[in-house]
Scaffold this active site. Structure first.
Site, PDB file in Angstrom:
ATOM      1  N   SER A 142       1.691   3.148  -2.406  1.00  0.00           N
ATOM      2  CA  SER A 142       1.441   4.104  -3.491  1.00  0.00           C
ATOM      3  C   SER A 142       0.691   5.342  -3.038  1.00  0.00           C
ATOM      4  O   SER A 142       0.708   6.361  -3.719  1.00  0.00           O
ATOM      5  CB  SER A 142       0.651   3.417  -4.611  1.00  0.00           C
ATOM      6  OG  SER A 142      -0.648   3.081  -4.169  1.00  0.00           O
ATOM      7  N   ASP A 157      -1.295  -7.831  -5.244  1.00  0.00           N
ATOM      8  CA  ASP A 157      -2.525  -7.830  -4.453  1.00  0.00           C
ATOM      9  C   ASP A 157      -2.227  -8.599  -3.169  1.00  0.00           C
ATOM     10  O   ASP A 157      -1.981  -9.814  -3.203  1.00  0.00           O
ATOM     11  CB  ASP A 157      -3.645  -8.518  -5.250  1.00  0.00           C
ATOM     12  CG  ASP A 157      -4.959  -8.552  -4.483  1.00  0.00           C
ATOM     13  OD1 ASP A 157      -4.955  -8.351  -3.248  1.00  0.00           O
ATOM     14  OD2 ASP A 157      -5.997  -8.799  -5.112  1.00  0.00           O
ATOM     15  N   VAL A 158      -2.237  -7.895  -2.031  1.00  0.00           N
ATOM     16  CA  VAL A 158      -1.811  -8.522  -0.774  1.00  0.00           C
ATOM     17  C   VAL A 158      -2.776  -9.588  -0.262  1.00  0.00           C
ATOM     18  O   VAL A 158      -2.442 -10.330   0.653  1.00  0.00           O
ATOM     19  CB  VAL A 158      -1.568  -7.480   0.347  1.00  0.00           C
ATOM     20  CG1 VAL A 158      -0.344  -6.642   0.062  1.00  0.00           C
ATOM     21  CG2 VAL A 158      -2.805  -6.620   0.581  1.00  0.00           C
ATOM     22  N   GLY A 192       0.832  -1.198   0.000  1.00  0.00           N
ATOM     23  CA  GLY A 192       0.000   0.000   0.000  1.00  0.00           C
ATOM     24  C   GLY A 192       0.866   1.248   0.000  1.00  0.00           C
ATOM     25  O   GLY A 192       0.476   2.296   0.509  1.00  0.00           O
ATOM     26  N   ALA A 212     -12.726  -5.139  13.329  1.00  0.00           N
ATOM     27  CA  ALA A 212     -12.376  -6.536  13.630  1.00  0.00           C
ATOM     28  C   ALA A 212     -11.069  -6.916  12.928  1.00  0.00           C
ATOM     29  O   ALA A 212     -10.224  -7.608  13.503  1.00  0.00           O
ATOM     30  CB  ALA A 212     -13.513  -7.458  13.180  1.00  0.00           C
ATOM     31  N   LYS A 226      -8.596  -4.911  12.133  1.00  0.00           N
ATOM     32  CA  LYS A 226      -7.457  -4.197  12.734  1.00  0.00           C
ATOM     33  C   LYS A 226      -7.113  -4.773  14.110  1.00  0.00           C
ATOM     34  O   LYS A 226      -5.941  -4.839  14.491  1.00  0.00           O
ATOM     35  CB  LYS A 226      -7.788  -2.698  12.823  1.00  0.00           C
ATOM     36  CG  LYS A 226      -7.913  -2.026  11.462  1.00  0.00           C
ATOM     37  CD  LYS A 226      -6.565  -1.775  10.857  1.00  0.00           C
ATOM     38  CE  LYS A 226      -6.448  -2.168   9.427  1.00  0.00           C
ATOM     39  NZ  LYS A 226      -5.114  -1.931   8.855  1.00  0.00           N
ATOM     40  N   ILE A 259      -5.362  10.319  10.258  1.00  0.00           N
ATOM     41  CA  ILE A 259      -4.192  10.790   9.521  1.00  0.00           C
ATOM     42  C   ILE A 259      -4.669  11.401   8.202  1.00  0.00           C
ATOM     43  O   ILE A 259      -5.493  10.793   7.503  1.00  0.00           O
ATOM     44  CB  ILE A 259      -3.235   9.610   9.225  1.00  0.00           C
ATOM     45  CG1 ILE A 259      -2.905   8.837  10.517  1.00  0.00           C
ATOM     46  CG2 ILE A 259      -1.984  10.106   8.523  1.00  0.00           C
ATOM     47  CD1 ILE A 259      -2.233   9.637  11.612  1.00  0.00           C
ATOM     48  N   TYR A 277     -14.049  -3.555   9.581  1.00  0.00           N
ATOM     49  CA  TYR A 277     -12.723  -2.928   9.590  1.00  0.00           C
ATOM     50  C   TYR A 277     -12.081  -3.040  10.976  1.00  0.00           C
ATOM     51  O   TYR A 277     -10.917  -3.445  11.118  1.00  0.00           O
ATOM     52  CB  TYR A 277     -12.865  -1.454   9.184  1.00  0.00           C
ATOM     53  CG  TYR A 277     -11.589  -0.665   9.267  1.00  0.00           C
ATOM     54  CD1 TYR A 277     -10.579  -0.830   8.320  1.00  0.00           C
ATOM     55  CD2 TYR A 277     -11.375   0.244  10.313  1.00  0.00           C
ATOM     56  CE1 TYR A 277      -9.400  -0.101   8.414  1.00  0.00           C
ATOM     57  CE2 TYR A 277     -10.202   0.973  10.401  1.00  0.00           C
ATOM     58  CZ  TYR A 277      -9.218   0.794   9.445  1.00  0.00           C
ATOM     59  OH  TYR A 277      -8.052   1.507   9.528  1.00  0.00           O
TER      60      TYR A 277
HETATM   61  P1  NAP Z   1      -5.227   4.762   1.285  1.00  0.00           P
HETATM   62  O1  NAP Z   1      -4.737   6.156   1.159  1.00  0.00           O
HETATM   63  O2  NAP Z   1      -6.564   4.398   0.726  1.00  0.00           O
HETATM   64  O3  NAP Z   1      -4.124   3.783   0.679  1.00  0.00           O
HETATM   65  C1  NAP Z   1      -4.325   2.408   0.693  1.00  0.00           C
HETATM   66  C2  NAP Z   1      -3.171   1.735  -0.020  1.00  0.00           C
HETATM   67  O4  NAP Z   1      -3.353   0.312   0.023  1.00  0.00           O
HETATM   68  C3  NAP Z   1      -3.091   2.124  -1.491  1.00  0.00           C
HETATM   69  O5  NAP Z   1      -1.738   2.144  -1.881  1.00  0.00           O
HETATM   70  C4  NAP Z   1      -3.825   0.977  -2.172  1.00  0.00           C
HETATM   71  O6  NAP Z   1      -3.445   0.884  -3.535  1.00  0.00           O
HETATM   72  C5  NAP Z   1      -3.344  -0.191  -1.314  1.00  0.00           C
HETATM   73  N1  NAP Z   1      -4.193  -1.380  -1.372  1.00  0.00           N
HETATM   74  C6  NAP Z   1      -5.526  -1.496  -1.121  1.00  0.00           C
HETATM   75  N2  NAP Z   1      -5.929  -2.765  -1.320  1.00  0.00           N
HETATM   76  C7  NAP Z   1      -4.824  -3.478  -1.696  1.00  0.00           C
HETATM   77  C8  NAP Z   1      -4.600  -4.829  -2.060  1.00  0.00           C
HETATM   78  N3  NAP Z   1      -5.595  -5.748  -2.066  1.00  0.00           N
HETATM   79  N4  NAP Z   1      -3.352  -5.205  -2.396  1.00  0.00           N
HETATM   80  C9  NAP Z   1      -2.325  -4.316  -2.397  1.00  0.00           C
HETATM   81  N5  NAP Z   1      -2.481  -3.022  -2.063  1.00  0.00           N
HETATM   82  C10 NAP Z   1      -3.725  -2.607  -1.733  1.00  0.00           C
HETATM   83  O7  NAP Z   1      -5.282   4.303   2.817  1.00  0.00           O
HETATM   84  P2  NAP Z   1      -4.524   4.873   4.110  1.00  0.00           P
HETATM   85  O8  NAP Z   1      -5.461   5.795   4.810  1.00  0.00           O
HETATM   86  O9  NAP Z   1      -3.174   5.338   3.771  1.00  0.00           O
HETATM   87  O10 NAP Z   1      -4.442   3.527   4.983  1.00  0.00           O
HETATM   88  C11 NAP Z   1      -3.283   2.730   4.991  1.00  0.00           C
HETATM   89  C12 NAP Z   1      -3.328   1.850   6.213  1.00  0.00           C
HETATM   90  O11 NAP Z   1      -3.443   2.674   7.372  1.00  0.00           O
HETATM   91  C13 NAP Z   1      -4.529   0.903   6.242  1.00  0.00           C
HETATM   92  O12 NAP Z   1      -4.122  -0.353   6.739  1.00  0.00           O
HETATM   93  C14 NAP Z   1      -5.486   1.571   7.212  1.00  0.00           C
HETATM   94  O13 NAP Z   1      -6.294   0.641   7.875  1.00  0.00           O
HETATM   95  C15 NAP Z   1      -4.523   2.241   8.169  1.00  0.00           C
HETATM   96  N6  NAP Z   1      -5.091   3.390   8.890  1.00  0.00           N
HETATM   97  C16 NAP Z   1      -5.367   4.564   8.256  1.00  0.00           C
HETATM   98  C17 NAP Z   1      -5.851   5.667   8.991  1.00  0.00           C
HETATM   99  C18 NAP Z   1      -6.105   7.019   8.375  1.00  0.00           C
HETATM  100  O14 NAP Z   1      -6.535   7.937   9.099  1.00  0.00           O
HETATM  101  N7  NAP Z   1      -5.845   7.232   7.099  1.00  0.00           N
HETATM  102  C19 NAP Z   1      -6.092   5.523  10.371  1.00  0.00           C
HETATM  103  C20 NAP Z   1      -5.824   4.297  10.972  1.00  0.00           C
HETATM  104  C21 NAP Z   1      -5.304   3.242  10.232  1.00  0.00           C
HETATM  105  P3  NAP Z   1      -4.355   0.123  -4.649  1.00  0.00           P
HETATM  106  O15 NAP Z   1      -5.776   0.545  -4.390  1.00  0.00           O
HETATM  107  O16 NAP Z   1      -3.805   0.577  -5.950  1.00  0.00           O
HETATM  108  O17 NAP Z   1      -4.140  -1.335  -4.419  1.00  0.00           O
END
Ligand code: NAP
Length: 259
Positions: free
Chosen positions: A16, A64-65, A14, A159, A161, A190, A157
């Site tokens: 990107s 794809d993870v 993830g 569950a 995490k 974030i 979600y």
């Molecule tokens: P994001 O901006 O939507 O980015 C998600 C990333 O994961 C993208 O690079 C996406 O790229 C990739 N991804 C999604 N499904 C995938 C798959 N099946 N295989 C490979 N890559 C995949 O999300 P984010 O907010 O940065 O979140 C990243 C992590 O932080 C997540 O685990 C989320 O639960 C955690 N988190 C985020 C927040 C927040 O406030 N943003 C808070 C707590 C926890 P593609 O779609 O191209 O695959």
């Protein structure tokens, strides 16, 4: 401090967008060689271009993870490219919001596969590389949502995490024999591209609920991940760090208003 990351081979799933992109940039800025992976290759390449423009080393790879063959391909590609895997940042995740009454079994499976099963698959695929190197580091991106807090629409979600943390406690014991640690960062809110799309009034409302009065930056998570991946953190395993500006602390709305 934390100079030990220079020259290390780091996979960021993830990587990107959002938090993963922040992690990738922080590691690259400290001299790591970063494998940026996501399903969408063009976004991963765009991140890699930004890292290279700043003088860092990174390569993009589509994977794809949630798919075992794809995850194995990711590790093979990293070994071919950098010769080793020192650090896995298992960060990829999705958070589609849907209340239980509307949630289908397929919706549940999709989130579990992407967020939780993927953590197991990525760790499992990296074990031979850690064994070969005689050491390894895993940093999981969990969340406060699930392990500590709840939010309507995110039962699946949350569950997933919380499940990551259950996984890592036993994984920490099993990985110890490979001199490998596994820890998790638990972000609060974030600022990412996705969150920004929710609009300024949403962002302002969220910031008010946080004692430090701001949302987190992706780099805030990147630096926590960097520490957990460093030589300096080699005696920490099976643990979690909440990075949320104090968001989980207030007992009530009055508590936050009285700051
Ligand atoms: P994001 O901006 O939507 O980015 C998600 C990333 O994961 C993208 O690079 C996406 O790229 C990739 N991804 C999604 N499904 C995938 C798959 N099946 N295989 C490979 N890559 C995949 O999300 P984010 O907010 O940065 O979140 C990243 C992590 O932080 C997540 O685990 C989320 O639960 C955690 N988190 C985020 C927040 C927040 O406030 N943003 C808070 C707590 C926890 P593609 O779609 O191209 O695959």
């Amino acid at each position: 401090m934390l100079t030990s990351i220079a020259g290390q081979s780091v996979i960021v799933t993830g990587g990107s967008k959002g938090i993963g992109k922040g992690i990738a940039k922080v590691f690259a800025a400290k001299g790591a060689k970063v494998m940026v992976t996501a399903r969408g290759l063009s976004d991963a390449e765009a991140t890699v271009n930004e890292i290279r423009a700043a003088g860092g080393t990174a390569v993009a790879h589509a994977s794809d993870v949630s798919d075992w063959g794809s995850v194995q391909g990711l590790v093979t590609k990293t070994l071919e490219t950098f010769g080793k895997v020192d650090v896995l940042c298992a960060n990829a995740g999705v958070f589609p919001q849907k209340k239980i009454v509307d949630l289908s079994p397929d919706d549940w499976d999709q989130v579990m596969d992407t967020n939780l099963k993927s953590t197991f698959l990525c760790v499992k695929a990296c074990i031979p590389a850690f064994q070969m190197a005689g050491k390894g580091r895993v940093v999981v991106t969990s969340s406060i949502t699930g392990p500590i807090t709840g939010y309507p629409g995110w039962s699946h979600y949350g569950a997933s995490k919380a499940g990551q943390l259950g996984f890592l406690r036993t994984a920490a014991m099993e990985l110890a024999r490979y001199n490998t640690t596994i820890n998790a960062v638990m972000p609060g809110n974030i600022i990412t591209e996705g969150l920004q799309d929710l609009g300024q009034s949403y962002l302002d409302g969220m910031a008010k609920a946080i004692p430090l009065k701001r949302l987190g930056k992706v780099e805030d998570i990147g630096y926590a991940a960097l520490f957990l991946a460093s030589q300096e953190a080699s005696y920490i395993t099976g643990q979690t760090i909440v990075v949320d500006g104090g968001q989980i602390l207030p007992e009530s709305a009055e508590a936050i208003d009285s700051i």
